[in-house]
Design an enzyme around this catalytic site. Structure first.
Site, PDB file in Angstrom:
ATOM      1  N   ARG A  27     -40.814  97.897 -59.869  1.00  0.00           N
ATOM      2  CA  ARG A  27     -41.935  98.769 -59.508  1.00  0.00           C
ATOM      3  C   ARG A  27     -42.956  98.935 -60.642  1.00  0.00           C
ATOM      4  O   ARG A  27     -43.606  99.977 -60.746  1.00  0.00           O
ATOM      5  CB  ARG A  27     -41.445 100.158 -59.060  1.00  0.00           C
ATOM      6  CG  ARG A  27     -40.588 100.152 -57.814  1.00  0.00           C
ATOM      7  CD  ARG A  27     -41.419  99.790 -56.597  1.00  0.00           C
ATOM      8  NE  ARG A  27     -40.670  99.931 -55.368  1.00  0.00           N
ATOM      9  CZ  ARG A  27     -40.900 100.883 -54.455  1.00  0.00           C
ATOM     10  NH1 ARG A  27     -41.836 101.761 -54.629  1.00  0.00           N
ATOM     11  NH2 ARG A  27     -40.184 100.920 -53.359  1.00  0.00           N
ATOM     12  N   ARG A  31     -47.917 102.935 -59.127  1.00  0.00           N
ATOM     13  CA  ARG A  31     -48.576 104.202 -59.425  1.00  0.00           C
ATOM     14  C   ARG A  31     -48.470 104.709 -60.860  1.00  0.00           C
ATOM     15  O   ARG A  31     -49.166 105.633 -61.225  1.00  0.00           O
ATOM     16  CB  ARG A  31     -48.075 105.278 -58.454  1.00  0.00           C
ATOM     17  CG  ARG A  31     -48.622 105.065 -57.071  1.00  0.00           C
ATOM     18  CD  ARG A  31     -47.950 105.936 -56.059  1.00  0.00           C
ATOM     19  NE  ARG A  31     -46.539 105.608 -55.958  1.00  0.00           N
ATOM     20  CZ  ARG A  31     -45.673 106.286 -55.211  1.00  0.00           C
ATOM     21  NH1 ARG A  31     -46.065 107.344 -54.559  1.00  0.00           N
ATOM     22  NH2 ARG A  31     -44.407 105.913 -55.165  1.00  0.00           N
ATOM     23  N   ARG A  40     -56.534 101.425 -55.957  1.00  0.00           N
ATOM     24  CA  ARG A  40     -56.003 102.006 -54.718  1.00  0.00           C
ATOM     25  C   ARG A  40     -56.956 103.060 -54.137  1.00  0.00           C
ATOM     26  O   ARG A  40     -57.104 103.164 -52.924  1.00  0.00           O
ATOM     27  CB  ARG A  40     -54.645 102.601 -55.090  1.00  0.00           C
ATOM     28  CG  ARG A  40     -53.880 103.299 -54.066  1.00  0.00           C
ATOM     29  CD  ARG A  40     -53.136 102.375 -53.152  1.00  0.00           C
ATOM     30  NE  ARG A  40     -52.125 103.149 -52.485  1.00  0.00           N
ATOM     31  CZ  ARG A  40     -52.387 104.189 -51.697  1.00  0.00           C
ATOM     32  NH1 ARG A  40     -53.632 104.537 -51.464  1.00  0.00           N
ATOM     33  NH2 ARG A  40     -51.402 104.869 -51.139  1.00  0.00           N
ATOM     34  N   ASP A  77     -44.559  94.605 -50.132  1.00  0.00           N
ATOM     35  CA  ASP A  77     -43.477  95.527 -49.796  1.00  0.00           C
ATOM     36  C   ASP A  77     -42.445  94.783 -48.970  1.00  0.00           C
ATOM     37  O   ASP A  77     -42.772  93.812 -48.280  1.00  0.00           O
ATOM     38  CB  ASP A  77     -43.996  96.745 -49.019  1.00  0.00           C
ATOM     39  CG  ASP A  77     -43.005  97.899 -49.137  1.00  0.00           C
ATOM     40  OD1 ASP A  77     -43.103  98.679 -50.093  1.00  0.00           O
ATOM     41  OD2 ASP A  77     -42.082  97.987 -48.295  1.00  0.00           O
ATOM     42  N   TYR A 155     -34.321 100.202 -42.152  1.00  0.00           N
ATOM     43  CA  TYR A 155     -35.650 100.710 -41.770  1.00  0.00           C
ATOM     44  C   TYR A 155     -35.968 100.421 -40.303  1.00  0.00           C
ATOM     45  O   TYR A 155     -36.617 101.224 -39.632  1.00  0.00           O
ATOM     46  CB  TYR A 155     -36.724 100.125 -42.695  1.00  0.00           C
ATOM     47  CG  TYR A 155     -36.647 100.718 -44.088  1.00  0.00           C
ATOM     48  CD1 TYR A 155     -37.133 101.997 -44.333  1.00  0.00           C
ATOM     49  CD2 TYR A 155     -36.057 100.029 -45.135  1.00  0.00           C
ATOM     50  CE1 TYR A 155     -37.044 102.565 -45.595  1.00  0.00           C
ATOM     51  CE2 TYR A 155     -35.951 100.588 -46.396  1.00  0.00           C
ATOM     52  CZ  TYR A 155     -36.449 101.853 -46.622  1.00  0.00           C
ATOM     53  OH  TYR A 155     -36.342 102.412 -47.864  1.00  0.00           O
TER      54      TYR A 155
HETATM   55  O1  1CP Z   1     -44.043  96.204 -59.082  1.00  0.00           O
HETATM   56  C1  1CP Z   1     -43.509  96.333 -57.975  1.00  0.00           C
HETATM   57  O2  1CP Z   1     -42.272  96.290 -57.865  1.00  0.00           O
HETATM   58  C2  1CP Z   1     -44.378  96.631 -56.802  1.00  0.00           C
HETATM   59  C3  1CP Z   1     -44.109  95.886 -55.545  1.00  0.00           C
HETATM   60  C4  1CP Z   1     -43.115  96.622 -54.624  1.00  0.00           C
HETATM   61  C5  1CP Z   1     -41.756  96.299 -54.407  1.00  0.00           C
HETATM   62  C6  1CP Z   1     -40.926  95.262 -55.167  1.00  0.00           C
HETATM   63  C7  1CP Z   1     -43.441  97.685 -53.749  1.00  0.00           C
HETATM   64  C8  1CP Z   1     -44.748  98.367 -53.647  1.00  0.00           C
HETATM   65  N1  1CP Z   1     -42.347  97.937 -52.956  1.00  0.00           N
HETATM   66  C9  1CP Z   1     -41.292  97.122 -53.367  1.00  0.00           C
HETATM   67  C10 1CP Z   1     -39.947  97.031 -52.792  1.00  0.00           C
HETATM   68  C11 1CP Z   1     -39.442  98.099 -51.882  1.00  0.00           C
HETATM   69  N2  1CP Z   1     -40.135  98.800 -50.919  1.00  0.00           N
HETATM   70  C12 1CP Z   1     -38.099  98.499 -51.833  1.00  0.00           C
HETATM   71  C13 1CP Z   1     -36.992  97.884 -52.660  1.00  0.00           C
HETATM   72  C14 1CP Z   1     -36.969  98.408 -54.061  1.00  0.00           C
HETATM   73  C15 1CP Z   1     -36.504  99.822 -54.223  1.00  0.00           C
HETATM   74  O3  1CP Z   1     -35.351 100.120 -53.844  1.00  0.00           O
HETATM   75  O4  1CP Z   1     -37.277 100.620 -54.756  1.00  0.00           O
HETATM   76  C16 1CP Z   1     -37.981  99.503 -50.846  1.00  0.00           C
HETATM   77  C17 1CP Z   1     -36.721 100.253 -50.439  1.00  0.00           C
HETATM   78  C18 1CP Z   1     -39.276  99.686 -50.272  1.00  0.00           C
HETATM   79  C19 1CP Z   1     -39.647 100.597 -49.155  1.00  0.00           C
HETATM   80  C20 1CP Z   1     -40.684 101.556 -49.606  1.00  0.00           C
HETATM   81  N3  1CP Z   1     -42.006 101.239 -49.793  1.00  0.00           N
HETATM   82  C21 1CP Z   1     -40.485 102.892 -50.026  1.00  0.00           C
HETATM   83  C22 1CP Z   1     -39.157 103.625 -50.080  1.00  0.00           C
HETATM   84  C23 1CP Z   1     -38.981 104.515 -48.911  1.00  0.00           C
HETATM   85  C24 1CP Z   1     -37.637 105.227 -48.882  1.00  0.00           C
HETATM   86  O5  1CP Z   1     -36.789 104.827 -48.087  1.00  0.00           O
HETATM   87  O6  1CP Z   1     -37.463 106.166 -49.666  1.00  0.00           O
HETATM   88  C25 1CP Z   1     -41.734 103.403 -50.416  1.00  0.00           C
HETATM   89  C26 1CP Z   1     -42.077 104.785 -50.884  1.00  0.00           C
HETATM   90  C27 1CP Z   1     -42.683 102.332 -50.276  1.00  0.00           C
HETATM   91  C28 1CP Z   1     -44.123 102.371 -50.638  1.00  0.00           C
HETATM   92  C29 1CP Z   1     -44.529 101.560 -51.788  1.00  0.00           C
HETATM   93  N4  1CP Z   1     -44.209 100.210 -51.968  1.00  0.00           N
HETATM   94  C30 1CP Z   1     -44.786  99.759 -53.130  1.00  0.00           C
HETATM   95  C31 1CP Z   1     -45.518 100.871 -53.708  1.00  0.00           C
HETATM   96  C32 1CP Z   1     -46.329 100.795 -54.964  1.00  0.00           C
HETATM   97  C33 1CP Z   1     -45.335 101.982 -52.860  1.00  0.00           C
HETATM   98  C34 1CP Z   1     -45.932 103.366 -53.037  1.00  0.00           C
HETATM   99  C35 1CP Z   1     -47.067 103.593 -52.080  1.00  0.00           C
HETATM  100  C36 1CP Z   1     -48.441 103.723 -52.678  1.00  0.00           C
HETATM  101  O7  1CP Z   1     -48.807 103.260 -53.756  1.00  0.00           O
HETATM  102  O8  1CP Z   1     -49.214 104.365 -51.962  1.00  0.00           O
END
Ligand code: 1CP
Length: 345
Positions: A27, A31, A40, A77, A155
């Site tokens: 991640r 943010r 963003r 994502d 999901y």
């Molecule tokens: O640098 C990076 O890693 C960014 C790319 C990235 C990756 C590898 C994002 C962007 N998402 C992910 C993987 C991801 N997405 C996972 C696996 C990793 C982990 O366990 O953290 C999972 C479970 C998700 C699903 C997801 N997307 C969630 C979790 C929801 C939950 O069940 O609690 C969330 C909050 C997101 C949104 C998201 N994805 C990525 C970002 C930067 C964000 C935040 C949203 C934003 O910026 O508005």
């Protein structure tokens, strides 16, 4: 093909002797960086960023320029897969993902398809990878990724994040046949998707099994590991990393997968994990992301403790899960610089 100027990550994955440990953060593109928030802020939301290749490439490269990590990970994502199969998602501000439609019964399987052209549905990801590779110009390798079939299943059945994913888990006991059909379809699409990420230029693939920790060993073996194994067996073009968060009970089985690297979360002891996984894989992880809320001295001390525990073996320094969004980028830099300044003996 551009040759990599910094190939420390790949040499470590291949088990070569290296001068220091490579470092990147799960991640890292996101943010924590004001520069990410600026990009963003000009958009309608998260999905517009994911679906605009030039901007996805820009935020992918930000941590390479600003933090000095040894790898980039493509900004996308894991949820693009359910959407490509037929279940669209929304990313709700401050809440997370939301699916209007979910899979609850065998009849719902008609809503999704494995027989899709990923080049058509997910071209924006492959385009983002191509642009990123061009702009990186070989500075560091690019990591492509996907969710593991079990985590995607969570999901698609739950429809949103959850602490227990009890709607997802109940299906395993009420209708295991449905579970296997859906997992099989997710696996088929995931393999096609990863092959195209590699064709577009991904140098390494990471499989995120974020919810393996909510299953027990028997259920994970049947509904989780089985499909991760199928993905690993199908991907031979580039090295593969499997990060099964919370699957401390499966470390020995993970060590038997046809992949090169196993990710560890911060609850997993390094020496014990090494003994279970064996000598012929690279390990990755596993500092508690909360260490980065401490003062600089503590971050340095805890990072060095972690590096010492690697015992000069094949290891990629990372956190034990994604960096939390309210972490100070200077603290992240402290972690990275401590790894880069630590010489192996
Ligand atoms: O640098 C990076 O890693 C960014 C790319 C990235 C990756 C590898 C994002 C962007 N998402 C992910 C993987 C991801 N997405 C996972 C696996 C990793 C982990 O366990 O953290 C999972 C479970 C998700 C699903 C997801 N997307 C969630 C979790 C929801 C939950 O069940 O609690 C969330 C909050 C997101 C949104 C998201 N994805 C990525 C970002 C930067 C964000 C935040 C949203 C934003 O910026 O508005």
């Amino acid at each position: 093909m551009t040759t990599l100027k910094n190939d420390l990550l790949l040499r470590t994955i291949n088990g070569e002797k290296t001068e220091r440990y490579p470092v990147w953060l799960m991640r890292q593109a996101g943010r924590i960086l004001p520069e990410y928030r600026a990009v963003r802020a000009s958009l309608s939301g998260f999905k517009e960023l994911v679906e605009t290749p030039e901007l996805a490439a820009e935020v992918t490269i930000q941590p390479v320029d600003l933090l000095g990590v040894d790898a980039a990970i493509i900004f996308s994502d894991i949820l693009v897969i359910p959407e490509a199969m037929g279940l669209p998602y929304q990313m709700v501000e401050k809440k997370g993902p939301w699916f209007e439609d979910t899979i609850k019964s065998k009849a719902d399987l008609s809503k999704v398809s494995a027989d899709i052209d990923v080049n058509d549905k997910l071209s924006y990801v492959f385009e983002a990878i191509k642009i990123t590779k061009k702009e990186l110009d070989g500075r560091v390798p690019l990591i492509g990724f996907c969710g593991a079939p079990w985590t995607i299943f969570c999901y698609m059945t739950e429809g949103e994040g959850s602490k227990t994913f009890s709607k997802a888990r109940r299906i395993l006991y009420q209708d295991p046949e449905l579970a296997h059909q859906l997992l099989d379809d997710i696996t088929t699409v995931t393999i096609k998707y990863l092959k195209q990420q590699i064709a577009a230029g991904a140098d390494v693939i990471q499989i995120f099994d974020s919810w393996s920790g909510i299953l027990g060993p028997k259920a994970y073996s049947e509904f989780g590991m089985k499909y991760v194994r199928r993905v690993c067996d199908a991907i031979n073009e580039v090295p593969v990393t499997v990060f099964a968060k919370g699957a401390y009970y499966a470390r020995k089985e993970l060590g038997e997968l046809s992949c090169q690297t196993i990710g560890l979360d911060w609850t997993m002891n390094i020496a014990e994990s090494r003994a279970l996984v064996g000598e012929d894989k690279t390990l990755q992880g596993n500092l508690d992301p909360c260490v980065l809320y401490a003062d600089f001295g503590t971050i340095e001390k805890e990072t060095k403790n972690m590096l010492n525990s690697f015992g000069n073996q094949r290891h990629i320094a990372n956190l034990g899960h994604g960096v939390y969004p309210d972490t100070d980028p200077e603290k992240v830099k402290c972690f990275i610089d401590t790894v880069k300044g630590f010489t192996k003996n």
